[in-house]
Design a protein around this motif. Structure first.
Motif, PDB file in Angstrom:
ATOM      1  N   UNK A 366      38.192  40.196  51.960  1.00  0.00           N
ATOM      2  CA  UNK A 366      37.641  39.250  51.415  1.00  0.00           C
ATOM      3  C   UNK A 366      38.067  39.070  49.969  1.00  0.00           C
ATOM      4  N   UNK A 367      38.177  40.037  49.349  1.00  0.00           N
ATOM      5  CA  UNK A 367      38.617  39.736  47.721  1.00  0.00           C
ATOM      6  C   UNK A 367      39.987  39.271  47.667  1.00  0.00           C
ATOM      7  N   UNK A 380      49.992  35.798  40.488  1.00  0.00           N
ATOM      8  CA  UNK A 380      49.336  35.984  41.975  1.00  0.00           C
ATOM      9  C   UNK A 380      49.661  37.504  41.993  1.00  0.00           C
ATOM     10  N   UNK A 381      50.946  37.821  41.810  1.00  0.00           N
ATOM     11  CA  UNK A 381      51.374  39.447  41.962  1.00  0.00           C
ATOM     12  C   UNK A 381      50.527  40.356  41.153  1.00  0.00           C
ATOM     13  N   UNK A 382      50.111  40.042  40.030  1.00  0.00           N
ATOM     14  CA  UNK A 382      49.529  40.856  39.051  1.00  0.00           C
ATOM     15  C   UNK A 382      48.048  40.871  39.635  1.00  0.00           C
ATOM     16  N   UNK A 383      47.484  40.200  39.954  1.00  0.00           N
ATOM     17  CA  UNK A 383      46.115  40.168  40.393  1.00  0.00           C
ATOM     18  C   UNK A 383      46.196  40.761  41.749  1.00  0.00           C
ATOM     19  N   UNK A 384      47.061  40.668  42.473  1.00  0.00           N
ATOM     20  CA  UNK A 384      46.925  41.329  43.872  1.00  0.00           C
ATOM     21  C   UNK A 384      47.030  42.874  43.614  1.00  0.00           C
ATOM     22  N   UNK A 385      47.912  43.328  42.800  1.00  0.00           N
ATOM     23  CA  UNK A 385      48.441  44.581  42.684  1.00  0.00           C
ATOM     24  C   UNK A 385      46.990  45.417  41.977  1.00  0.00           C
ATOM     25  N   UNK A 388      44.492  45.662  44.864  1.00  0.00           N
ATOM     26  CA  UNK A 388      45.147  46.699  45.509  1.00  0.00           C
ATOM     27  C   UNK A 388      44.769  48.156  45.129  1.00  0.00           C
ATOM     28  N   UNK A 389      45.005  48.306  43.829  1.00  0.00           N
ATOM     29  CA  UNK A 389      44.964  49.619  43.240  1.00  0.00           C
ATOM     30  C   UNK A 389      43.609  50.009  43.048  1.00  0.00           C
TER      31      UNK A 389
END
Length: 396
Positions: A366-367, A380-385, A388-389
């Motif tokens: 959901x996040x 987008x990649x920065x927020x996704x990682x 995920x971390x």
């Protein structure tokens, strides 16, 4: 026939007084009644916990309706509602209003039936506290077991804490009620008996409430008898001391004798099972044994007309594409979540969130779905990682 303390339809005796010679201290009687009022009037924390109980029952009724611990949880709430409907505080206040002042020459004392009614209400109060204590302990056992197993622990911590708070408050009230009863009971013989009988003829009030309710063994009440528990009976013979006063050697001798008896029984069983007749073994000749001829796999395929093995490059391709480094935009993010959901349902080793529980994976999914698709690739990649971390890798 129900006992008076368990009969809800018992009506209080009429308020009546009569002149009597004082052979006791009215001040002590008033002090005992004032203690009851002072303690019962300061039970707002218990009333708040009872209100929280009703909220938990409304929230957990569908999920835990068939759980044994939840059934004991509901029993605690039922006993708390009966406690809230008990009019002990009002009855004691009415009894104090009838008591005369300390300096009266010819005092008018309340009847013995009125004090008997107060004692019956105290017994009802103590039995309710005892039931809450036992049921809360049994319910807490099941909720604590769920917490240890990690099964719905996030829904069991708060009920377990609530049961512990209720148990501690109610246990103190149970001890108070026994002290109240034992303090007021000796005044029965000094009050005048006037009017009709309040109690049945064959019924007698307990002399010592603490002994009647078995308060000393309150810690043993509420324990569950598990079916796996075995009672081992040790013979009294092995507990006899030897000449040097040592019991442990006798225990070891007893164990050795048991082992010897078991070994002898096993030997007899083996002798019975084994045949006594001589078995004639047949000699098998190896002259007609055909070892066969070794052939290669390709020759076998040509003989059986089997197709050659086809390697499926799709699995390795999916494994290479299913990685967090490949998430660059909104479409790849949705594809990544869809593949991860499929791998989790099939318990595939390719899944990257196999160590997460169902609720943890739902929170992570959901996040990730809330990420704004209008962001550029770098943000987008920065927020996704970062997500995920925090929600996946830190749970390893």
């Amino acid at each position: 026939m129900l006992e008076p303390w368990n009969d809800k339809s018992v009506l209080p005796p009429p308020i009546n007084t009569s002149p009597c010679q004082i052979n006791f201290s009215i001040k002590e009687l008033k002090s005992g009644c004032n203690t009851i009022i002072r303690v019962l009037s300061k039970q707002s924390p218990l009333h708040k916990e009872s209100a929280i109980f009703s909220r938990f029952l409304y929230k957990f009724d569908k999920k835990f309706r068939n759980d044994i611990g939840y059934r004991n949880f509901k029993k605690v709430y039922t006993a708390l509602r009966k406690y809230l409907s008990l009019t002990l505080l009002k009855d004691v206040q009415n009894f104090i209003d009838v008591l005369p002042a300390n300096n009266e020459v010819k005092p008018y004392l309340p009847t013995r039936q009125m004090l008997q009614y107060i004692l019956v209400k105290i017994v009802t109060f103590s039995k309710l506290m005892y039931r809450i204590t036992v049921c809360s302990k049994q319910a807490a056992i099941f909720y604590l077991n769920r917490i240890k197993l990690g099964e719905s622990h996030w829904m069991c911590l708060m009920p377990y804490a609530l049961l512990c708070r209720i148990w501690s408050m109610v246990l103190v009230l149970l001890q108070h009620s026994c002290n109240w009863y034992n303090q007021l009971y000796p005044f029965l013989k000094h009050l005048p008996y006037k009017g009709l009988d309040f109690l049945p003829k064959e019924y007698q009030l307990p002399v010592d409430l603490e002994e009647w309710i078995n308060l000393k063994n309150i810690n043993q009440a509420g324990r569950l008898e598990w079916s796996q528990k075995l009672n081992v009976n040790v013979e009294s013979v092995i507990m006899v001391e030897d000449e040097e006063g040592d019991v442990s050697e006798n225990l070891l001798k007893y164990v050795n004798n048991i082992n010897k008896n078991k070994d002898s029984d096993d030997e007899t069983e083996i002798q019975i099972v084994l045949p006594k007749q001589d078995v004639q073994s047949e000699i098998v000749s190896n002259e007609k044994y055909d070892e066969g001829v070794a052939i290669s796999r390709e020759t076998f395929k040509t003989m059986m007309n089997l197709p050659s093995t086809v390697t499926n490059p799709a699995v390795s391709k999916i494994k290479e594409n299913h990685a967090i480094e490949n998430v660059t935009n909104r479409d790849s993010l949705l594809k990544f979540i869809e593949n991860e959901e499929e791998f989790r349902n099939k318990s595939n080793d390719i899944s990257l969130t196999g160590h997460l529980s169902f609720m943890q994976w739902q929170a992570l999914k959901m996040t990730l779905l809330k990420l704004d698709g209008s962001l550029d690739t770098r943000k987008l990649e920065k927020k996704f990682k970062r997500i995920w971390q925090a929600k996946c890798l830190d749970y390893v």
